[in-house]
Enzyme design. Structure first.
Site, PDB file in Angstrom:
ATOM      1  N   HIS A 109       0.797  -1.235   0.000  1.00 57.35           N
ATOM      2  CA  HIS A 109       0.000   0.000   0.000  1.00 57.35           C
ATOM      3  C   HIS A 109       0.833   1.290   0.000  1.00 57.35           C
ATOM      4  O   HIS A 109       0.872   2.007  -0.983  1.00 57.35           O
ATOM      5  CB  HIS A 109      -0.927  -0.002   1.218  1.00 57.35           C
ATOM      6  CG  HIS A 109      -1.761  -1.242   1.343  1.00 57.35           C
ATOM      7  ND1 HIS A 109      -2.817  -1.547   0.499  1.00 57.35           N
ATOM      8  CD2 HIS A 109      -1.696  -2.278   2.218  1.00 57.35           C
ATOM      9  CE1 HIS A 109      -3.359  -2.701   0.852  1.00 57.35           C
ATOM     10  NE2 HIS A 109      -2.705  -3.162   1.892  1.00 57.35           N
TER      11      HIS A 109
HETATM   12  O1  RIB Z   1      -5.133  -0.336   4.615  1.00 59.03           O
HETATM   13  C1  RIB Z   1      -3.739  -0.240   4.415  1.00 59.03           C
HETATM   14  C2  RIB Z   1      -3.134   0.773   5.308  1.00 59.03           C
HETATM   15  O2  RIB Z   1      -3.314   0.381   6.663  1.00 59.03           O
HETATM   16  C3  RIB Z   1      -1.600   0.900   5.145  1.00 59.03           C
HETATM   17  O3  RIB Z   1      -1.222   2.222   5.432  1.00 59.03           O
HETATM   18  C4  RIB Z   1      -1.060  -0.023   6.192  1.00 59.03           C
HETATM   19  O4  RIB Z   1       0.243   0.391   6.657  1.00 59.03           O
HETATM   20  C5  RIB Z   1      -2.062   0.158   7.287  1.00 59.03           C
HETATM   21  O5  RIB Z   1      -1.695   1.323   8.029  1.00 59.03           O
END
Ligand code: RIB
Ligand code: CA
Length: 312
Positions: free
Chosen positions: A241
């Site tokens: 992500h």
């Molecule tokens: O949903 C993904 C996010 O949530 C990313 O930023 C991961 O690090 C968690 O914080």
């Protein structure tokens, strides 16, 4: 001309990869990291941020400690993905660099007031608590923030922490509401995009083949954090992500999206934290977000691998 950024983060393996990508990119001037509670409690994210900076050979980068819980709601964490420490996988040494003493929220306010208006991009990679608290404490900074490029939200890919909500927004939906209604220029990198950035075996092998200190740690991080998502989704790789926020700054042409309205559910227990995205522009609600919808996943990994190779 380098771009000044402040990364607000809850490391988190994917946050760590985003921080490493930023450290390897001379196009960016990282003014500081501000840590927040999210993936794991603040007691761990404040350590993890410094571990990652020292891994990158950058103990000169300032780390400020922000909020230890959401604005209103109880903290929800994600140890099931990130492990107890939030940076399970590699065995990184305890940090020796110190945190700065100023609270992260006050650092955001003072820096945005001191730097030229519009010159700073905020890069939230976790719950938006610190950003929202700064906007509430000092409303004048809204006009001084150049842009917020955040990882969070979801619509076509639905939720990951509940059936309808993405983790960062779900943890502090009230903070997300403050940010979404701040009038600041916002680019949102949601699950709709990051679910295309799959760390397949081939991509993990290419990272491992770099064989420097940073890439060995990234391999261990992703091999740890991916285990949950590979089972959950059944894809040939886990989504990665947060590094997409940094990659967007470096190579925006890898991403496509549209300027539309995004609002967040604050009341329903069933859909709390859901980002309601007016993708087809049905309503007259203000088009407050550049909502990124698609990406060139291989282009992202080519960039990530090329930059990781520049690190120690
Ligand atoms: O949903 C993904 C996010 O949530 C990313 O930023 C991961 O690090 C968690 O914080
Ligand atoms: Ca994160």
């Amino acid at each position: 001309m380098t771009r000044k950024i402040i990364i607000d983060t809850d490391p988190g393996q994917d946050d760590a990869v985003a921080i490493l990508l930023a450290m390897a990119s001379p196009e960016l001037e990282v003014l500081a990291l501000v840590v927040v509670a999210g993936n794991v409690p603040l007691q761990y994210t404040r350590i993890n941020a410094r571990k990652v900076l020292e891994l990158a050979g950058r103990p000169d980068i300032a780390v400020y400690v922000g909020c230890d819980r959401p604005m209103r709601r109880k903290l929800v964490t994600a140890e099931h993905v990130h492990g107890k420490t939030g940076l399970d996988g590699p065995d990184l040494p305890a940090p020796t660099m110190a945190e700065r003493s100023q609270h992260g929220v006050d650092y955001l306010i003072d820096t945005l007031r001191a730097e030229p208006a519009g010159s700073i991009t905020l890069c939230p990679l976790g719950p938006l608590t610190n950003i929202a608290m700064a906007l509430i404490k000092a409303p004048d900074i809204a006009a001084r923030i150049g842009e917020i490029v955040l990882m969070g939200g979801a619509y076509f890919e639905v939720g990951n922490i509940t059936p309808s909500a993405e983790f960062n927004i779900y943890v502090d939906p009230d903070a997300a509401d403050v940010v979404l209604n701040s009038g600041v220029k916002i680019t949102m990198i949601p699950l709709d995009v990051t679910h295309r950035a799959l760390a397949t075996d081939a991509r993990l092998a290419a990272i491992a083949a770099i064989d420097n200190q940073a890439s060995r740690a990234v391999s261990a991080m992703l091999n740890f954090s991916e285990r949950f998502d590979r089972v959950k989704y059944g894809w040939d790789g886990a989504p990665v992500h947060d590094p997409n926020v940094i990659a967007y700054l470096l190579r925006p042409e890898l991403y496509t999206g549209r300027q539309i309205n995004v609002a967040v559910e604050l009341a329903s227990e069933l859909t709390l934290g859901m980002t309601v995205v007016d993708y087809w522009q049905i309503t007259q609600r203000p088009r407050n977000v550049f909502y990124v919808r698609d990406m060139d996943a291989q282009g992202f990994y080519d960039l990530l691998i090329e930059r990781l190779a520049r690190l120690p």
